[in-house]
Design a protein around this motif. Structure first.
Motif, PDB file in Angstrom:
ATOM      1  N   THR A  80       0.822  -1.211   0.000  1.00 34.00           N
ATOM      2  CA  THR A  80       0.000   0.000   0.000  1.00 34.00           C
ATOM      3  C   THR A  80       0.853   1.257   0.000  1.00 34.00           C
ATOM      4  N   LEU A  81       1.896   1.254   0.792  1.00 32.56           N
ATOM      5  CA  LEU A  81       2.764   2.427   0.883  1.00 32.56           C
ATOM      6  C   LEU A  81       3.734   2.517  -0.289  1.00 32.56           C
ATOM      7  N   GLY A  82       3.924   1.413  -0.971  1.00 34.44           N
ATOM      8  CA  GLY A  82       4.825   1.407  -2.120  1.00 34.44           C
ATOM      9  C   GLY A  82       6.270   1.630  -1.731  1.00 34.44           C
ATOM     10  N   THR A  83       6.613   1.200  -0.549  1.00 27.04           N
ATOM     11  CA  THR A  83       7.987   1.381  -0.082  1.00 27.04           C
ATOM     12  C   THR A  83       8.718   0.060  -0.076  1.00 27.04           C
ATOM     13  N   THR A  84      10.018   0.167  -0.040  1.00 26.06           N
ATOM     14  CA  THR A  84      10.843  -1.023   0.106  1.00 26.06           C
ATOM     15  C   THR A  84      11.331  -1.086   1.537  1.00 26.06           C
TER      16      THR A  84
END
Length: 106
Positions: A93-97
Motif C-alpha cells: 500500500t505504501l509502495g515502499t521497500t
C-alpha cells in the motif's frame, strides 16, 4: 458438558462467520487470510491434545509442557503468518521497500 465447553463450542460460529466474510473481501491480504485459517488448525490440534492429556495422563493440557508447547506452536505459527500478511499489505500500500535503518524522525 460444562458451561466452559459449551461457550467454547458456540464461539466457533462467530469465528467461522468472520472467516466467511474475510474470505469474500478482495482487500484481505492472502497471507493474513491463511494465518486466520491456521488458527482453526490450532483449535483442531489443541482439542485432541487436551483430551489425550486428560484421559491418558490424568492432567490438564496446561500441565503437560511438551504437549502444551506443541499445540501452542500452531497458535504462534498462525499469529506469525497473520502479521507477515498484513506487513506485506502495508508495504504494498505504501509502495515502499524495506529499509535496514530506522527513520530519523518519529
Amino acid at each position: 458438558m460444562t458451561l466452559k465447553d459449551m461457550l467454547f463450542a458456540v464461539s466457533l460460529f462467530p469465528y467461522l462467520g468472520f472467516l466467511y466474510f474475510l474470505t469474500r473481501s478482495p482487500e484481505t491480504p492472502r497471507l493474513a487470510l491463511i494465518g486466520f485459517y491456521l488458527l482453526l488448525l490450532f483449535v483442531v490440534v489443541t482439542i485432541p491434545a487436551g483430551i489425550y492429556a486428560q484421559v491418558e495422563l490424568g492432567e490438564s493440557l496446561a500441565n503437560v509442557d511438551w504437549l502444551h508447547g506443541s499445540a501452542e506452536f500452531f497458535l504462534t505459527l498462525s499469529n506469525l503468518v497473520v502479521v507477515l500478511g498484513f506487513r506485506e499489505a502495508v508495504k504494498d500500500t505504501l509502495g515502499t521497500t524495506e529499509t535496514t535503518s530506522p527513520p530519523d524522525e518519529f
